[in-house]
Design a protein around this motif. Structure first.
Motif, short mmCIF file in Angstrom:
data_model
loop_
_atom_site.label_atom_id
_atom_site.label_comp_id
_atom_site.label_asym_id
_atom_site.label_seq_id
_atom_site.Cartn_x
_atom_site.Cartn_y
_atom_site.Cartn_z
N GLY A 532 0.79 -1.22 0.00
CA GLY A 532 0.00 0.00 0.00
C GLY A 532 0.82 1.27 0.00
N ARG A 533 2.11 1.15 -0.30
CA ARG A 533 2.99 2.31 -0.26
C ARG A 533 3.62 2.54 -1.64
NH1 ARG A 533 3.56 4.05 4.72
NH2 ARG A 533 5.64 4.96 4.54
N MET A 534 4.35 3.65 -1.76
CA MET A 534 4.99 3.99 -3.02
C MET A 534 6.48 4.23 -2.78
SD MET A 534 2.22 6.49 -4.91
CE MET A 534 2.48 7.84 -3.77
N ALA A 535 7.26 3.99 -3.84
CA ALA A 535 8.70 4.25 -3.80
C ALA A 535 9.06 5.20 -4.93
CB ALA A 535 9.49 2.96 -3.92
N PHE A 536 10.04 6.07 -4.66
CA PHE A 536 10.55 7.03 -5.64
C PHE A 536 11.97 6.63 -6.01
CE2 PHE A 536 13.12 11.06 -5.90
CZ PHE A 536 12.75 11.41 -7.19
N PHE A 537 12.18 6.43 -7.31
CA PHE A 537 13.52 6.12 -7.83
C PHE A 537 13.97 7.33 -8.63
CE2 PHE A 537 11.53 2.08 -7.04
CZ PHE A 537 12.55 1.27 -6.54
N LYS A 538 14.93 8.11 -8.09
CA LYS A 538 15.40 9.32 -8.74
C LYS A 538 16.30 8.96 -9.93
CE LYS A 538 18.16 13.49 -8.02
NZ LYS A 538 17.28 14.34 -8.84
N ASN A 539 16.06 9.64 -11.02
CA ASN A 539 16.92 9.49 -12.20
C ASN A 539 18.23 10.23 -11.92
OD1 ASN A 539 18.14 9.44 -14.72
ND2 ASN A 539 16.23 9.86 -15.83
N ILE A 540 19.29 9.48 -11.73
CA ILE A 540 20.60 10.07 -11.42
C ILE A 540 21.51 10.07 -12.65
CG2 ILE A 540 20.51 9.58 -8.95
CD1 ILE A 540 22.08 7.03 -9.46
N PHE A 548 19.62 4.65 -12.48
CA PHE A 548 18.88 4.54 -11.23
C PHE A 548 19.63 3.64 -10.25
CE2 PHE A 548 15.86 5.34 -14.59
CZ PHE A 548 15.06 6.34 -14.07
N GLU A 549 19.53 3.98 -8.99
CA GLU A 549 19.91 3.06 -7.91
C GLU A 549 18.73 2.12 -7.71
OE1 GLU A 549 20.79 0.74 -5.08
OE2 GLU A 549 22.38 2.17 -5.61
N GLY A 550 18.99 0.80 -7.78
CA GLY A 550 17.90 -0.18 -7.79
C GLY A 550 17.26 -0.44 -6.44
N ASP A 551 17.94 -0.09 -5.35
CA ASP A 551 17.41 -0.33 -4.00
C ASP A 551 16.58 0.87 -3.59
OD1 ASP A 551 16.95 -0.72 -1.28
OD2 ASP A 551 18.88 -1.70 -0.97
N LYS A 552 15.31 0.66 -3.36
CA LYS A 552 14.42 1.78 -3.05
C LYS A 552 14.70 2.39 -1.69
CE LYS A 552 10.36 -0.99 -1.48
NZ LYS A 552 11.07 -2.24 -1.25
N THR A 553 15.48 1.72 -0.86
CA THR A 553 15.76 2.23 0.48
C THR A 553 17.03 3.07 0.55
OG1 THR A 553 17.04 0.27 1.15
CG2 THR A 553 14.64 0.19 1.44
N ILE A 554 17.76 3.17 -0.57
CA ILE A 554 19.03 3.90 -0.59
C ILE A 554 18.83 5.26 -1.25
CG2 ILE A 554 21.40 3.92 -1.49
CD1 ILE A 554 21.44 0.91 -1.28
N ALA A 555 19.27 6.34 -0.56
CA ALA A 555 19.17 7.69 -1.10
C ALA A 555 19.97 7.79 -2.41
CB ALA A 555 19.69 8.69 -0.08
N PRO A 556 19.48 8.59 -3.36
CA PRO A 556 18.40 9.59 -3.23
C PRO A 556 16.99 9.02 -3.42
CG PRO A 556 19.33 9.74 -5.41
CD PRO A 556 20.14 8.70 -4.69
N ASN A 557 16.87 7.69 -3.48
CA ASN A 557 15.54 7.10 -3.57
C ASN A 557 14.78 7.32 -2.26
OD1 ASN A 557 16.34 6.19 -6.07
ND2 ASN A 557 16.79 4.10 -5.37
#
Length: 756
Positions: A532-540, A548-557
């Motif tokens: 029920g949540r969303m993840a943001f993957f920043k285009n770096i 993209f960094e593939g791990d949604k828990t690692i900044a800048p994600n």
């Protein structure tokens, strides 16, 4: 056609009145065609997987209409019966479903227990952890529409239907959520009784209503467990075997019992099939594809029959029902001939066939025992778009013709076990920029049937910044497919499909979207997932080289983007853990970033304050946009597909169908013409007669040949064009109010006419 006319109310004179906005949640009437070019008769029913059928009068016209409750998604689909004798004549009328209770559970059957003409609704218990039968009493509201109020049984704290034990203590009538019981007057005394399988699952218990016996007429629900082995037969606890008794006064051999544990599920339909004064039954079983038909050779043995005849593959004299797996029968008059017909469908949600799910048999008997003749396997459901299971649509102009097409990811059709025919399906927009029409042109677009993972969820966006739309597809396991569009300015070309794109894990049941959330000019990726949540993957990366960094828990994600959580409380006080966030990013009026996101139960959330709160909390504008209810596991996309200045949304669902709705969200206010832009109308422009029956004539000294003249309904839909001369044919149009629209150069003329 100029779309400024949409939303205008025109008076009988030529006076102009202010605009009203497009109506949020109004269903769109769009033509959709099959692969063979024929029209879907009712394209946006929304699909069916586990349909249950009941007759009831929805509009108080004395004609029984049709409720289809689908166990897949717990949704009520309402059809108005136009009542043509000896014909199936149902029209999808979802407006009546809004009067039905929202949280109906597992099964729904309708019967008029108190004989007041307003059918009542019986459903599985919503009381947490308590199996049983819940009742909603029917009544006609001020608009003569069937509505409901919950009945709370005063003899039981849960409010469910009950009966007394020998010690006088009331207990709930047992009903399993997997079963289908039967509600009818078994003893023909004028009140409604209940038939259902026991908790052990091997016997039918007859709960006799004592309302008549106690002098209350038909309006009470006072039950007695009158027979705990009704019909004297047993159904095996370990197989689909049915054992008949050799003694009319004794239950069948108890040795055929529960050595393998409790029986897993049965369905039941009871009625007097042969008009002999007693009840016959159809039984479905979770372990077999066929229906069993039981009857008594004796007559008039109404409430204590002895079933001594069995057709184990009914109707064996015609085409037997063969539905893998767990068929459920429903008996009701479907073709307005006064005889009860048969329709059967699969009853096992998510683990049974999801194609050809409504086997319809016409009762051709003139008298005596019903004679069922097989007609079709897709009653009603075949009239609409139905792609099996789990439809997830996305708008995309695949052929670069300027019209938005629809690509639908789907679990596909069930093939047994855990196997589904997963694929993408392409519907091409074969209409115009203002009047869309969709035609199915590819049932396996890009060959995605080669992949076995379910939950295909497509999204389109210019990920690499080269000016065309690329493709992302989410999957059940959380990985993402990527395909670059190399078609440049022409039709889309996706030569290479890359699985596990940049090792991005978007979450289980991943639904991706694309948008420049942080305003840096690079397209980012958003994913919604099961929790029920969303993840943001920043285009770096850089323009032309997304990274993209593939791990949604690692900044800048950002995992837990916007602190969004679309899980809700359902059937109780605890948070239901099925979230299934399915976000799409859009720009309201071209400038304001928004996220629209449905959840598992079909609630549609809209969030604002997006760019400023990537590491904070989004503003929840609504958690139930336009009160749209399309069942479970809803997925949507949003676009202005008719150039009217407002967004429209396409909605997919667990049942594999589609629906389309208008919104009141502005896509481009410059497309919405203000009344000040409409010039003065020439005084010699006249339309006669008005009101009219079959045809209207248009008179003017102007040369009308270069203009666009036609007729719209009050929703702005173009329903007629002026073919030649100066007249418009009204034949076959329903009676009502329409708008004549004329545009030529500086002139924009609209007048209301009445079709009689």
């Amino acid at each position: 056609m100029l779309r400024y006319i949409i939303g205008l109310l025109i008076m009988m004179s030529f006076s102009i009145v202010p605009l009203f906005t497009q109506i949020a949640g109004e269903r769109m009437d769009i033509n959709v065609k099959k692969m063979n070019g024929s029209d879907y008769l009712q394209p946006f029913i929304g699909g069916m997987n586990n349909p249950q059928f009941s007759a009831a009068d929805f509009n108080n016209d004395g004609v029984l209409d049709l409720l289809v409750f689908d166990r897949a998604g717990y949704i009520s689909l309402t059809f108005i019966n136009q009542g043509t004798p000896n014909e199936i004549d149902y029209v999808f009328a979802p407006q009546y479903a809004k009067n039905f209770p929202e949280k109906l559970n597992s099964w729904v059957l309708m019967a008029d227990y108190n004989n007041d003409g307003a059918y009542d609704l019986f459903t599985y218990s919503n009381a947490p952890g308590i199996p049983g039968i819940e009742l909603y009493r029917g009544f006609f509201n001020g608009d003569d529409e069937l509505s409901f109020e919950k009945y709370d049984n005063p003899r039981l704290s849960s409010g469910l239907l009950s009966y007394p034990l020998s010690n006088g203590l009331d207990v709930g009538i047992y009903a399993a959520y997997v079963d289908i019981p039967s509600f009818l007057d078994v003893d023909f005394d004028g009140d409604l009784d209940v038939m259902n399988f026991s908790q052990a699952g091997n016997k039918i218990i007859y709960y006799q209503n004592q309302s008549q016996e106690m002098g209350y007429g038909a309006d009470s629900l006072i039950f007695l467990a009158a027979d705990e082995c009704w019909g004297e037969f047993l159904e095996s606890g370990t197989s689909s075997d049915i054992l008949l008794s050799n003694n009319p006064a004794e239950c069948a051999d108890e040795n055929l019992s529960l050595s393998g544990g409790a029986h897993a599920g049965s369905t039941l339909a009871c009625w007097d099939s042969d008009d002999d004064g007693d009840i016959e039954i159809l039984v479905g079983d979770i372990t077999i594809n066929t229906l069993g038909y039981l009857k008594s050779s004796a007559t008039g043995n109404d409430d204590s029959p002895w079933f001594d005849e069995l057709d184990a593959a009914f109707p064996s004299y015609n085409t037997p029902v063969d539905i893998p797996i767990f068929p459920a029968p429903f008996v009701l008059d479907l073709n307005n001939d006064g005889r009860k017909d048969l329709v059967a469908g699969p009853n096992d949600e998510g683990a049974s066939v999801n194609k050809e799910v409504a086997w319809y048999y016409e009762n051709t008997s003139d008298s005596g025992e019903a004679a069922f003749n097989f007609i079709r396997k897709d009653f009603l459901v075949g009239d609409g778009v139905d792609l099996g299971q789990g439809s997830k649509p996305a708008f995309f102009d695949y052929n670069a013709d300027g019209l938005l097409d629809i690509v639908i990811g789907t679990d596909g059709y069930y093939n047994g076990g855990v196997n589904f025919d997963t694929r993408l399906v392409l519907f091409e927009n074969t209409g115009t920029s203002t009047v869309p029409e969709f035609t199915m042109v590819d049932e396996d677009w890009l060959g995605f049937s080669q992949y076995t993972d379910r939950n295909l969820a497509p999204a389109f966006g210019d990920l690499d910044g080269d000016g065309d739309m690329d493709l992302l597809i989410g999957q059940t396991d959380g990985d993402i497919f990527y395909a670059e569009n190399t078609g440049s300015d022409g039709p889309a070309v996706f030569n290479t499909i890359i699985p596990e794109y940049q090792s991005i894990f978007g979450g289980v049941k991943c639904v991706p979207a694309m948008g420049d959330l942080d305003g840096d000019g690079l397209m980012d990726i958003i994913t919604g997932y099961k929790q029920g949540r969303m993840a943001f993957f920043k285009n770096i990366g850089t323009p032309g080289n997304p990274a993209f960094e593939g791990d949604k828990t690692i900044a800048p994600n950002v995992d837990g983007l916007g602190n969004v959580d679309v899980r809700v409380m359902y059937f109780g006080s605890a948070i239901d853990q099925r979230g299934y966030a399915a976000p799409k990013f859009f720009m309201e009026n071209g400038t304001e970033p928004r996220i629209i996101c449905p959840n598992y139960f079909g609630d549609i959330f809209i969030f604002s304050n997006v760019q400023d709160s990537l590491n904070g909390t989004f503003t929840e504008d609504t958690n139930r946009y336009a009160d749209i209810r399309e069942g479970h596991q809803v997925a949507i996309d949003i676009a202005d597909i008719d150039e009217d200045g407002y967004f429209e949304i396409v909605v997919g669902n667990f049942r594999g169908g589609l629906s389309m709705f208008n919104t009141d969200i502005i896509s481009d206010e410059d497309l919405i013409i203000d009344v000040d832009d409409v010039v003065e109308i020439p005084s010699d422009f006249k339309i006669v007669p008005n009101p009219a029956h079959d045809r209207i004539q248009i008179f003017s000294q102007m040369d009308l040949s270069g203009g666009e003249i036609g007729l719209l309904d009050l929703n702005g839909r173009w329903v007629r064009s002026m073919k030649k001369g100066k007249s418009i044919d009204l034949v076959d149009l329903p009676s009502g109010v329409y708008i004549v629209s004329f545009s030529l150069g500086e002139y924009r003329i609209m007048e209301r006419i009445v079709k009689l």
